[in-house]
Design a protein around this motif. Structure first.
Motif, PDB file in Angstrom:
ATOM      1  N   LYS A   1       0.898  -1.042  -0.094  1.00  0.00           N
ATOM      2  CA  LYS A   1      -0.023  -0.081   0.095  1.00  0.00           C
ATOM      3  C   LYS A   1       0.832   1.327  -0.008  1.00  0.00           C
ATOM      4  N   CYS A   2       0.382   2.319  -0.403  1.00  0.00           N
ATOM      5  CA  CYS A   2       1.069   3.532  -0.439  1.00  0.00           C
ATOM      6  C   CYS A   2       0.620   4.327   0.913  1.00  0.00           C
ATOM      7  N   VAL A   3       0.784   3.660   2.098  1.00  0.00           N
ATOM      8  CA  VAL A   3       0.279   4.374   3.356  1.00  0.00           C
ATOM      9  C   VAL A   3       1.342   4.188   4.329  1.00  0.00           C
ATOM     10  N   GLN A   4       1.302   5.054   5.251  1.00  0.00           N
ATOM     11  CA  GLN A   4       1.951   5.220   6.350  1.00  0.00           C
ATOM     12  C   GLN A   4       1.288   5.222   7.875  1.00  0.00           C
ATOM     13  N   ALA A   5       1.638   4.251   8.622  1.00  0.00           N
ATOM     14  CA  ALA A   5       0.753   4.383   9.732  1.00  0.00           C
ATOM     15  C   ALA A   5       1.792   4.870  11.275  1.00  0.00           C
ATOM     16  N   ILE A   6       1.311   5.556  12.050  1.00  0.00           N
ATOM     17  CA  ILE A   6       2.057   6.162  12.922  1.00  0.00           C
ATOM     18  C   ILE A   6       1.281   5.944  14.145  1.00  0.00           C
ATOM     19  N   CYS A   7       1.981   5.228  15.063  1.00  0.00           N
ATOM     20  CA  CYS A   7       1.451   4.905  16.521  1.00  0.00           C
ATOM     21  C   CYS A   7       1.312   6.247  17.448  1.00  0.00           C
ATOM     22  N   ASN A   8       0.251   6.346  17.791  1.00  0.00           N
ATOM     23  CA  ASN A   8      -0.072   7.442  18.813  1.00  0.00           C
ATOM     24  C   ASN A   8       0.055   7.152  20.353  1.00  0.00           C
ATOM     25  N   ASP A   9       0.363   8.005  21.489  1.00  0.00           N
ATOM     26  CA  ASP A   9       0.510   7.633  22.616  1.00  0.00           C
ATOM     27  C   ASP A   9      -0.905   6.982  23.001  1.00  0.00           C
ATOM     28  N   ASP A  10      -1.983   7.047  22.698  1.00  0.00           N
ATOM     29  CA  ASP A  10      -3.171   6.605  23.285  1.00  0.00           C
ATOM     30  C   ASP A  10      -3.433   5.229  22.522  1.00  0.00           C
ATOM     31  N   ARG A  11      -2.390   4.884  21.951  1.00  0.00           N
ATOM     32  CA  ARG A  11      -2.588   3.531  21.138  1.00  0.00           C
ATOM     33  C   ARG A  11      -3.534   3.567  19.952  1.00  0.00           C
ATOM     34  N   SER A  12      -3.854   4.837  19.692  1.00  0.00           N
ATOM     35  CA  SER A  12      -4.614   4.934  18.089  1.00  0.00           C
ATOM     36  C   SER A  12      -3.497   4.920  17.226  1.00  0.00           C
ATOM     37  N   ILE A  13      -4.043   4.878  15.835  1.00  0.00           N
ATOM     38  CA  ILE A  13      -2.981   4.869  14.689  1.00  0.00           C
ATOM     39  C   ILE A  13      -3.649   5.861  13.631  1.00  0.00           C
ATOM     40  N   ARG A  14      -2.594   6.642  13.409  1.00  0.00           N
ATOM     41  CA  ARG A  14      -2.862   7.639  12.435  1.00  0.00           C
ATOM     42  C   ARG A  14      -2.284   7.171  11.142  1.00  0.00           C
ATOM     43  N   LEU A  15      -3.259   7.209  10.048  1.00  0.00           N
ATOM     44  CA  LEU A  15      -2.662   6.725   8.807  1.00  0.00           C
ATOM     45  C   LEU A  15      -2.636   7.957   7.765  1.00  0.00           C
ATOM     46  N   GLU A  16      -1.487   7.846   6.937  1.00  0.00           N
ATOM     47  CA  GLU A  16      -1.551   8.944   6.031  1.00  0.00           C
ATOM     48  C   GLU A  16      -1.003   8.428   4.605  1.00  0.00           C
ATOM     49  N   SER A  17      -1.952   8.963   3.533  1.00  0.00           N
ATOM     50  CA  SER A  17      -1.865   8.336   2.382  1.00  0.00           C
ATOM     51  C   SER A  17      -1.818   9.385   1.267  1.00  0.00           C
ATOM     52  N   CYS A  18      -1.698   9.281   0.157  1.00  0.00           N
ATOM     53  CA  CYS A  18      -1.359  10.283  -1.017  1.00  0.00           C
ATOM     54  C   CYS A  18      -2.435  11.330  -1.159  1.00  0.00           C
ATOM     55  N   GLY A  19      -3.637  10.929  -1.418  1.00  0.00           N
ATOM     56  CA  GLY A  19      -4.900  11.695  -1.362  1.00  0.00           C
ATOM     57  C   GLY A  19      -4.983  11.849  -2.950  1.00  0.00           C
ATOM     58  N   ALA A  20      -5.510  13.107  -3.219  1.00  0.00           N
ATOM     59  CA  ALA A  20      -5.705  13.444  -4.669  1.00  0.00           C
ATOM     60  C   ALA A  20      -4.638  14.245  -5.112  1.00  0.00           C
TER      61      ALA A  20
END
Length: 101
Positions: free
Chosen positions: A56-75
């Motif tokens: 995938k062209c996605v990056q995941a970042i682990c947050n302090d509250d154990r949630s995960i932020r996903l970043e992708s290319c968009g439009a």
């Protein structure tokens, strides 16, 4: 006046790139070996760690509250379209780029 017209044309053909962002809420009911975990990302071992999602062209970042932020290319758009996603590269190098004419 010519300078204004030239700048207007340049801005009209400037590529539009937007980033896609999403979140996965923590699942505290299940204890996983990683600090952050989802079926989509697998384990991420520490808060602040960045993980590229394979295939995938996605990056995941682990947050302090154990949630995960996903970043992708968009439009992405350009005057003559865009390049294809390059899944062999990590995010954001994998993102499509605007094509020149």
């Amino acid at each position: 006046m010519k300078c204004f017209l030239l700048l207007s044309v340049v801005f009209a053909f400037t590529a539009l790139v937007q980033c896609g962002i999403g979140w996965i809420q923590p699942n505290n009911e299940i204890d996983h070996s990683g600090y952050c975990y989802s079926a989509y990302t697998g384990p991420i071992e520490a808060a602040g760690e960045i993980k590229n999602i394979e295939g995938k062209c996605v990056q995941a970042i682990c947050n302090d509250d154990r949630s995960i932020r996903l970043e992708s290319c968009g439009a992405v758009s350009g005057p003559c379209g865009k390049t294809d996603v390059d899944y062999s590269k990590p995010y954001p190098q994998c993102c499509p780029k605007p094509k020149g004419c």
